[in-house]
Design an enzyme around this catalytic site. Structure first.
Site, PDB file in Angstrom:
ATOM      1  N   HIS A 197      -9.698  -0.837  47.340  1.00 22.37           N
ATOM      2  CA  HIS A 197     -10.970  -0.193  47.000  1.00 22.37           C
ATOM      3  C   HIS A 197     -10.750   1.254  46.591  1.00 22.37           C
ATOM      4  CE1 HIS A 197     -14.538   2.180  48.433  1.00 22.37           C
ATOM      5  NE2 HIS A 197     -15.162   1.299  47.673  1.00 22.37           N
TER       6      HIS A 197
ATOM      7  N   GLU B 264      -9.408   1.341  43.095  1.00 30.79           N
ATOM      8  CA  GLU B 264     -10.500   1.100  42.133  1.00 30.79           C
ATOM      9  C   GLU B 264     -11.222   2.403  41.802  1.00 30.79           C
ATOM     10  OE1 GLU B 264     -14.969   0.521  42.433  1.00 30.79           O
ATOM     11  OE2 GLU B 264     -13.996  -0.955  43.747  1.00 30.79           O
ATOM     12  N   HIS B 265     -11.545   3.186  42.819  1.00 29.00           N
ATOM     13  CA  HIS B 265     -12.212   4.473  42.592  1.00 29.00           C
ATOM     14  C   HIS B 265     -11.351   5.395  41.727  1.00 29.00           C
ATOM     15  CE1 HIS B 265     -15.759   4.931  45.508  1.00 29.00           C
ATOM     16  NE2 HIS B 265     -15.463   3.648  45.485  1.00 29.00           N
TER      17      HIS B 265
ATOM     18  N   GLU C 278     -18.863   7.010  52.083  1.00 26.14           N
ATOM     19  CA  GLU C 278     -19.274   5.628  51.788  1.00 26.14           C
ATOM     20  C   GLU C 278     -19.050   4.728  53.002  1.00 26.14           C
ATOM     21  OE1 GLU C 278     -17.938   2.041  48.725  1.00 26.14           O
ATOM     22  OE2 GLU C 278     -17.582   4.127  48.136  1.00 26.14           O
TER      23      GLU C 278
END
Length: 430
Positions: free
Chosen positions: A66, A69-70, A141
């Site tokens: 993840h 991905e960012h 997040e």
């Protein structure tokens, strides 16, 4: 370029595996104004233990897929999102347990947007400073998800069902685990999992297939890639039994939330066998718990469930489970009532009329979905990664019999494989 025609659903798929290993699939849809492109790598949050290109066995911090991905959106001298916006496109990305996808939709300038998608995903750029900065952003997040009752009840259910398999780990990791991520880790993961041979590109919408395939070929032949690495993922052995049968937490909710899960005992299927089990189990759940079932009516009329009640079956090659539940004033009573409902269905069996209705409904909903490029874009890659074709769903559905569903009911509805996750109101703790 090869062509596969699915006569039953009137769809044509143009496909080719390029010299670098990238698998390209094109689904032209005449009469549609919007086009979607999805560039996906078979790499997700569960892939944290593997061998690198050099053969070294490593464990990387949870949440790194993840995080990566960012970071793919950040470049040294360009703003990827701004470029998509300038081209009139909407872009996004997501990381799941077993894949990471980068996508855009547009009504114009497909060529520019497609080149942009391919280029930015194939140009990693990580610095120590940008990695440290991202930890703060993703940390926020993670905190947000920790306070989200719907996410919490779901993840706690997975943690209850799975003892060792890494589907029980948060996709974004924790603030502690992401603190250990470095640019070196990111490059190791990128070089292992982002090779074109481990990726799939789908374009669906209004375009000329031959012209788009030539554009993609030109883009890829202009780049150099090392030989594809042999990807070796390393997973712990997962015992059949759930880790625990019940987990509860208290958060700020009006009504308590209750999710019930049944862990699949046997996995390892692929291709049509996996697809048939997936569709058969979803038919089963719709017959037993769908909005037109007697059980749903009983639960709703008694006030045990609200319109939030839902169910699903997640079916992958390495794991599978069904989940059902929602908001309820009495989680304990809901669990006991559903156990009773399941046992009653196992004893009385499934009526042919109920089976036929559920199958017709499933086929009708699927056919309506094919009128949406968003639906195709969101579903196609998952089917391909599992060795299937999205457009093969209808013939497989039509082949399923009532006896298949009854057999599946006896196989899957094992109450000793059941786990329960409950989120109660924080006020109840006081």
């Amino acid at each position: 370029m090869q062509t596969t025609v699915f006569e039953q659903v009137k769809e044509t798929v143009y496909h080719e595996t390029l010299a670098n290993g990238l698998k390209v699939f094109l689904v032209p849809k005449q009469g549609f104004s919007k086009t979607y492109a999805v560039f996906t790598t078979r790499y997700g949050s569960i892939d944290s233990h593997f061998r690198t290109r050099s053969g070294e066995e490593i464990n990387v911090p949870d949440g790194i897929a993840h995080f990566l991905e960012h970071k793919m959106f950040e470049k040294k001298d360009r703003d990827v999102m701004h470029e998509f916006s300038k081209n009139g496109a909407s872009c996004n990305a997501f990381t799941s347990f077993n894949r990471t996808a980068y996508l855009f939709s547009c009504t114009d300038k497909l060529d520019q947007n497609l080149n942009l998608l391919l280029d930015y995903v194939q140009e990693p750029y990580f610095t120590d400073a940008s990695v440290e900065k991202e930890k703060g952003i993703i940390g926020q997040e993670i905190t947000m998800y920790d306070d989200n009752p719907d996410w919490k009840v779901y993840m706690n259910l997975l943690k209850a069902m799975y003892q060792n398999y890494p589907i029980n780990i948060e996709i974004a990791g924790t603030i502690e685990t992401i603190s250990h991520i470095t640019k070196e880790y990111l490059y190791q993961c990128y070089e292992t999992f982002y090779h074109p041979a481990n990726m799939l590109l789908l374009v669906v919408g209004s375009f000329d297939a031959e012209a788009v395939m030539k554009l993609i070929q030109k883009n890829q032949t202009g780049k150099e890639f090392p030989p594809a690495p042999q990807i070796t993922r390393i997973f712990p052995e997962e015992p059949p039994a759930p880790a625990q049968h019940r987990v509860e937490v208290n958060l700020a909710v009006g009504l308590p939330k209750c999710m019930i899960g049944i862990k699949e005992i046997e996995n390892g299927l692929s291709g049509e066998a996996l697809l048939k089990r997936d569709l058969t189990t979803k038919l089963l759940l719709d017959i037993v718990l769908g909005s037109s079932s007697s059980a749903y009516e009983k639960l709703y009329d008694s006030g045990l469930i609200t319109e939030s009640f839902d169910f699903d079956y997640s079916c992958e090659q390495d794991y599978a489970y069904s989940i059902f539940g929602g908001d309820t004033p009495d989680p304990d009573q809901l669990v006991e009532t559903i156990k009773t409902i399941i046992e009653e269905w196992k004893q009385k069996g499934i009526e042919q009329d109920a089976f036929e209705r559920a199958k017709r409904k499933k086929i009708g909903n699927f056919m309506r979905g094919l009128n949406s490029v968003e639906f195709i874009a969101n579903q196609f890659t998952q089917f391909k990664f599992n060795g299937n074709d999205l457009f093969s769903v209808v013939p497989v559905l039509e082949s399923i019999t009532r006896e298949d569903v009854e057999k599946r009911m006896k196989e899957h509805f094992q109450l000793d494989q059941m786990a329960v996750s409950i989120v109660r109101s924080a006020a109840e703790q006081e």
